[in-house]
Every structure is written in structure tokens, then in C-alpha cells.
Design an enzyme around this catalytic site. Sequence first.
Site, short mmCIF file in Angstrom:
data_model
loop_
_atom_site.label_atom_id
_atom_site.label_comp_id
_atom_site.label_asym_id
_atom_site.label_seq_id
_atom_site.Cartn_x
_atom_site.Cartn_y
_atom_site.Cartn_z
N ARG A 1 0.85 -1.20 0.00
CA ARG A 1 0.00 0.00 0.00
C ARG A 1 0.88 1.24 0.00
O ARG A 1 1.74 1.38 0.86
CB ARG A 1 -0.84 0.06 1.28
CG ARG A 1 -2.11 -0.70 1.29
CD ARG A 1 -3.21 0.00 0.55
NE ARG A 1 -4.26 -0.98 0.24
CZ ARG A 1 -5.42 -1.03 0.87
NH1 ARG A 1 -5.70 -0.15 1.79
NH2 ARG A 1 -6.31 -1.94 0.54
N ASP B 1 8.60 -13.32 8.56
CA ASP B 1 9.86 -13.36 9.32
C ASP B 1 10.10 -14.75 9.91
O ASP B 1 11.22 -15.25 9.91
CB ASP B 1 9.83 -12.32 10.46
CG ASP B 1 10.14 -10.93 9.93
OD1 ASP B 1 10.67 -10.81 8.81
OD2 ASP B 1 9.83 -9.95 10.65
N THR C 1 -1.01 7.62 -0.80
CA THR C 1 -2.28 7.53 -1.54
C THR C 1 -3.19 6.43 -1.00
O THR C 1 -4.38 6.40 -1.31
CB THR C 1 -2.02 7.23 -3.03
OG1 THR C 1 -1.43 5.92 -3.11
CG2 THR C 1 -1.10 8.25 -3.66
N ASP D 1 4.94 -12.42 13.07
CA ASP D 1 5.09 -12.11 11.64
C ASP D 1 5.41 -13.40 10.89
O ASP D 1 6.51 -13.96 11.01
CB ASP D 1 6.22 -11.08 11.45
CG ASP D 1 6.29 -10.62 10.00
OD1 ASP D 1 6.43 -11.48 9.09
OD2 ASP D 1 6.20 -9.41 9.75
N1 URA Z 1 0.93 -10.41 9.18
C1 URA Z 1 1.59 -11.30 9.95
O1 URA Z 1 2.56 -11.93 9.49
N2 URA Z 1 1.21 -11.46 11.23
C2 URA Z 1 0.16 -10.80 11.76
O2 URA Z 1 -0.17 -11.01 12.93
C3 URA Z 1 -0.53 -9.87 10.94
C4 URA Z 1 -0.13 -9.70 9.64
#
Ligand code: URA
Length: 209
Positions: free
Chosen positions: A104, A203, A108, A200
Site C-alpha cells: 500500500r 519473518d 495515496t 510475523d
Molecule cells: N501479518 C503477519 O505476518 N502477522 C500478523 O499477525 C498480521 C499480519
Amino acid sequence: MSKVTEINHPLILHKLAIIRDKNTGSKEFREVVEEISTLMAYEVTRDLPMEDVDIETPVAIAHCKTITGKKLAIVPILRAGIGMVDGMLKLVPAAKVGHIGLYRDESTLQPVEYFCKLPKDIEERDVIVVDPMLATGGSAVDAIHMLKKRGAKSIKFVGLVAAPEGIKVLSEKHPDVDIFIASIDEKLNENGYIVPGLGDAGDRLFGTK
Ligand code: URA
């Protein structure tokens, strides 16, 4: 409205507990995401059309069923979606794989596509969009919009963990897209993470951080 299926099979729930654990390292995380994706592929392909065929066994003719020539495409949203592809391909090895990368624009708020490579006949395929985390729903909504712009007509979304907010946004914006999720969690926090979630996913899959 989208049909939302939470696949709370014991094997999936057990494996989900492993990847939620903050002490699970990348190697195991990757392996278990792949395993869950295979199990989810089983559920997502439940409605594939079948045809009757007669097969000659060593003993007699058996009236059997086989999957008709339905063409599938798996489309991971970069980058975490990549972690789900191999697991799905185990059950549908003939599926083609497309990739979509987008972000995103912060000023904008419009989605900017930085990568999109899809099978040429995407309009003829049943498309399975994969992304482990359905958080705000923004990327899934934008990715599916891009797929529709390129002709995709039949689309499903498959994720591992969703926030109720993401499910609502995706099903409002794309009511024709059915959603398959291993767990619908409690909420999103102020940083956009799913709670309790698993952190995440990108990650943790790729060992970045
Ligand atoms: N993306 C992720 O990898 N973890 C989340 O909790 C939210 C978005």
C-alpha cells in the site's frame, strides 16, 4: 456473502499450536506450515467436480470416479504466501503457480503491484489465493482485485490465522470468494498483528528479523 470455513480438524489444531509457539524455530515453522497447507488443500478441493469412469481391475469392471479436467492455480501473496505453496502442491501437483506482490502506498493508500506473474489461462482456472495471515484483509482484497482484473473468475482464499476484521473486509469486498481458515482469532492489535496469532509469518518462515 463469502462462505467462511474454519477448518478445526485435530491435526490442524495440533500443528497450529506448534507454529504459534514463539520458541518454534524457522526450520520447524516452515515444515509445519507446509503440513498444515497440505491438510487444508484436502478441504479446499472437496468440491472438485468428478466424472464417472469404468476401470478394469484384475477381477472385474469397477465403476469409479475421477476428477474432471478442472484446472487449478495456486497464487501466493508475497512473501509469506510462498510458505503454503509446496504443501498444497503435494495434493494437486498439476496446479500452476502464479505470484502476486503488492504494497500500500502510504500517501495515496492505493495498492501498488510490484510483481504479478500468473498462468496465461488464469480465466479458465480455479484460483486458490494463499496467505497465512488474514489481518486487516487489505492485501487479500487488493490481490484478488488484481486477479479479477486479469480475468480470474473463480477464486478461493486460504489462510492459516485470521482476525475477524480481515474476514469481514474480505467477504464484504469479494462476496464471491469463499474463505478457508485454520483459526479465526480474537482481534487485531494496534500494530496490525493478529492476537494471539503467531507473530510475523514472513519473518518466522524465512528467519528474517
Ligand atoms: N501479518 C503477519 O505476518 N502477522 C500478523 O499477525 C498480521 C499480519
